[in-house]
Scaffold this motif. Structure first.
Motif, short mmCIF file in Angstrom:
data_model
loop_
_atom_site.label_atom_id
_atom_site.label_comp_id
_atom_site.label_asym_id
_atom_site.label_seq_id
_atom_site.Cartn_x
_atom_site.Cartn_y
_atom_site.Cartn_z
N UNK A 135 -7.03 36.19 -37.67
CA UNK A 135 -5.96 35.19 -37.69
C UNK A 135 -4.62 35.87 -37.40
N UNK A 136 -3.70 35.11 -36.88
CA UNK A 136 -2.40 35.65 -36.50
C UNK A 136 -1.29 34.92 -37.26
N UNK A 137 -0.15 35.56 -37.36
CA UNK A 137 0.98 34.95 -38.06
C UNK A 137 1.56 33.83 -37.19
N UNK A 138 1.62 32.66 -37.74
CA UNK A 138 2.12 31.50 -36.99
C UNK A 138 3.54 31.76 -36.46
N UNK A 139 4.35 32.38 -37.26
CA UNK A 139 5.75 32.58 -36.87
C UNK A 139 5.90 33.49 -35.65
N UNK A 140 4.93 34.38 -35.45
CA UNK A 140 5.03 35.33 -34.34
C UNK A 140 4.11 34.97 -33.16
N UNK A 179 -8.14 26.30 -18.35
CA UNK A 179 -8.84 25.76 -17.20
C UNK A 179 -8.35 26.48 -15.94
N UNK A 180 -9.33 26.98 -15.17
CA UNK A 180 -9.06 27.67 -13.91
C UNK A 180 -9.67 26.89 -12.76
N UNK A 181 -9.14 27.11 -11.58
CA UNK A 181 -9.75 26.53 -10.39
C UNK A 181 -10.20 27.67 -9.49
N UNK A 182 -11.47 27.60 -9.08
CA UNK A 182 -12.01 28.62 -8.21
C UNK A 182 -12.31 28.06 -6.84
N UNK A 183 -11.97 28.83 -5.82
CA UNK A 183 -12.22 28.42 -4.44
C UNK A 183 -13.06 29.48 -3.76
N UNK A 184 -14.16 29.05 -3.18
CA UNK A 184 -15.02 29.94 -2.38
C UNK A 184 -15.37 29.22 -1.10
N UNK A 185 -14.94 29.74 0.02
CA UNK A 185 -15.20 29.05 1.28
C UNK A 185 -14.54 27.69 1.24
N UNK A 186 -15.34 26.65 1.51
CA UNK A 186 -14.79 25.30 1.51
C UNK A 186 -15.01 24.56 0.21
N UNK A 187 -15.56 25.21 -0.83
CA UNK A 187 -15.88 24.53 -2.07
C UNK A 187 -14.89 24.90 -3.17
N UNK A 188 -14.69 23.94 -4.09
CA UNK A 188 -13.79 24.12 -5.22
C UNK A 188 -14.58 23.85 -6.50
N UNK A 189 -14.42 24.68 -7.51
CA UNK A 189 -15.10 24.49 -8.79
C UNK A 189 -14.17 24.89 -9.92
N UNK A 190 -14.15 24.10 -10.97
CA UNK A 190 -13.31 24.42 -12.12
C UNK A 190 -14.07 25.31 -13.10
N UNK A 191 -13.29 26.11 -13.82
CA UNK A 191 -13.84 27.02 -14.82
C UNK A 191 -13.11 26.75 -16.13
N UNK A 192 -13.89 26.46 -17.18
CA UNK A 192 -13.30 26.23 -18.51
C UNK A 192 -13.64 27.43 -19.38
N UNK A 193 -12.62 28.10 -19.90
CA UNK A 193 -12.81 29.26 -20.75
C UNK A 193 -12.35 28.86 -22.16
N UNK A 194 -13.30 28.74 -23.07
CA UNK A 194 -12.98 28.32 -24.43
C UNK A 194 -12.10 29.35 -25.15
N UNK A 195 -11.25 28.86 -26.06
CA UNK A 195 -10.34 29.72 -26.82
C UNK A 195 -10.51 29.41 -28.30
N UNK A 196 -10.66 30.45 -29.10
CA UNK A 196 -10.86 30.29 -30.54
C UNK A 196 -9.88 31.18 -31.30
N UNK A 197 -9.26 30.67 -32.33
CA UNK A 197 -8.33 31.45 -33.14
C UNK A 197 -7.71 30.59 -34.22
N UNK A 198 -6.90 31.22 -35.09
CA UNK A 198 -6.26 30.48 -36.18
C UNK A 198 -4.96 31.16 -36.57
N UNK A 199 -3.91 30.34 -36.78
CA UNK A 199 -2.64 30.85 -37.29
C UNK A 199 -2.59 30.75 -38.79
N UNK A 200 -1.77 31.58 -39.37
CA UNK A 200 -1.65 31.58 -40.84
C UNK A 200 -0.18 31.64 -41.26
#
Length: 471
Positions: free
Chosen positions: A378-383, A450-471
């Motif tokens: 956990x991280x300090x909320x103030x910082x 959320x990221x957007x990836x482009x390869x050739x003529x195709x586009x695909x989104x990438x979702x990277x989960x984030x976990x944490x807690x302030x104190x």
């Protein structure tokens, strides 16, 4: 319970009692007592011969336990009472007085006694015997035996037993002059008012002549259920790597209380009309499939008997087939990262279920360390706090960018370094920052960059989960 099952229950209980095949000779067997009405002798044993004193649902009862084979055990929540029958014989040459002395639930249990008239029993025996000559020793449940059985049951006159008046009771007539016993039934009338198992009991006393009352307790367990149920409750599919074949399976909408005549096909929809999950039309289950379904639930620790049900086939695509047409600009692959969809099922009784379908889509780009960005401590909320993780892809032609407007929560800040190529892989450093005073307590469960990836003529989104807690 459907109409066919009602007849089978009725016949199963009455026929085996009348013909003496099994149930009277099991559990509580008492020889006839020949005691004068004015006798001062002490009565030993149980004056009435009951087929059983406990009625519980058994998904696979032994062959000699006929009543448990037909006791469904499952009831819908209704403002009415259902009868739990305990059949008996009076083999004595004198009447037996049956009274009730206590119960486990004063608000949901009452009791009554029904006696089969001697003439009605003789008529039933003759009609059933005629059917037996044609069909065998035990008539099968068809019209030839259903009608006499129904007539026999309808001939019974029920008398209420008063729990609040222990001295009152019902006199069970003696056996007739030829020694044929009196047949009757003690019924616990139970109101099912909760979901789940509900154990109940009633205490009785039986008296012959002037002897002391013989106590006997009757037990049952009823289970309150909704009219329709869904299995499984969730569909976890694990990882869906690039090139994976589609995943198929079924969701079952079923009933433990209704036959098909009272249980129409449910409606099922894929949440959000997502192109990556397709549902087929509900399919009526056969008797064999229902039996297999019972066994499947039994292995999961759910001992039930499904009376009716429908399978709802589903298909989850890692990549849409070329034959599937989608609007221009629509991706043919789901976003990289968590795959969270659902199947909505609506059945009778205004019952609606949402079945989550979950997976992790992998392939285009992945974290080199874990499946999500985890601040771990956990991280300090103030910082606030920042953390860096490495993204890697085997596609060296892949271009990535952060979609800040789709990142959640909106206060999360994410940046990507310039890409580099090492050992044939393209790498980026992803930096995620929680600003000062933005988060107090855990981050929301759907937090993601959320990221957007482009390869050739195709586009695909990438979702990277984030976990944490302030104190």
């Amino acid at each position: 319970m459907n109409s066919t099952m009602k007849y089978v229950v009725l016949i199963g209980l009455i026929m085996v009692v009348v013909f003496g095949v099994t149930i009277i000779s099991i559990n509580v067997e008492t020889p006839g007592l020949d005691i004068p009405v004015d006798s001062k002798d002490t009565v030993s044993g149980v004056p009435l011969s009951f087929s059983m004193t406990a009625m519980v649902f058994d998904p696979a009862p032994p062959e000699d336990k006929w009543p448990q084979k037909y006791f469904q055990g499952f009831y819908e929540i209704k403002d009415e009472q259902v009868p739990i029958p305990f059949w008996f014989q009076n083999r004595n040459s004198v009447p037996v007085r049956l009274s009730v002395t206590g119960r486990s639930c004063t608000a949901c249990t009452r009791a009554r006694v029904g006696i089969v008239p001697a003439e009605a029993l003789r008529t039933f025996k003759k009609q059933a015997a005629m059917a037996a000559l044609v069909q065998g020793a035990l008539p099968v449940p068809d019209l030839a035996t259903v009608l006499p059985a129904v007539a026999l049951f309808d001939s019974m006159k029920f008398q209420e037993l008063e729990f609040d008046q222990p001295g009152s009771g019902v006199d069970i007539p003696a056996a007739d002059a030829d020694g044929a016993p009196t047949l009757g039934v003690f019924q616990m009338m139970v109101k099912v008012n909760i979901i789940g198992p509900k154990p109940l009991h009633a205490m009785t006393g039986m008296r012959v002549g002037n002897g002391p009352p013989t106590p006997l307790q009757f037990d049952t367990v009823v289970l309150g259920v909704q009219p329709c149920l869904v299995h499984p409750k969730s569909v976890p599919l694990g990882e869906l790597p690039e090139g994976a074949a589609e995943k198929t399976g079924t969701v079952v909408c079923w009933s433990a209380t209704r036959g098909f005549e009272d249980f129409p096909p449910p409606t099922a929809t894929a949440g959000g009309k997502d192109p990556f999950i397709h549902l087929g039309a509900p399919v009526k289950m056969t008797d064999v499939e229902l039996s297999r379904f019972d066994a499947e639930l039994g292995r999961d620790g759910q001992h039930v008997r499904a009376i009716s049900g429908y399978t709802i086939p589903y298909t989850v695509y890692r990549r849409l087939p070329d034959a599937v047409t989608v609007p221009p600009g629509t991706p043919r692959e789901p976003d990289i990262g968590p795959f969270e969809r659902f199947i909505d099922v609506a059945g009778v009784g205004n019952q609606a279920y949402r079945v989550p379908v979950t997976a992790t889509v992998t392939g285009l780009v992945n974290l080199t360390d874990g499946k999500q960005v985890d601040f771990e401590k956990s991280f300090a909320t103030a910082y606030g706090a920042s953390i860096e993780k490495t993204l890697a892809s085997s596609r060296t032609d892949l271009a990535l960018e952060v979609l800040a407007d789709e990142t959640t929560p909106r206060y999360l800040k994410a940046t990507l370094s310039e890409p580099r190529v090492e050992a044939g892989r393209k790498l980026w450093t992803l930096k995620v920052t929680v600003p000062p005073n933005a988060c107090s307590g855990p981050l929301p469960p759907d937090s993601a960059v959320v990221l957007r990836g482009k390869t050739g003529g195709e586009v695909q989104k990438v979702r990277v989960g984030v976990k944490g807690a302030g104190r």
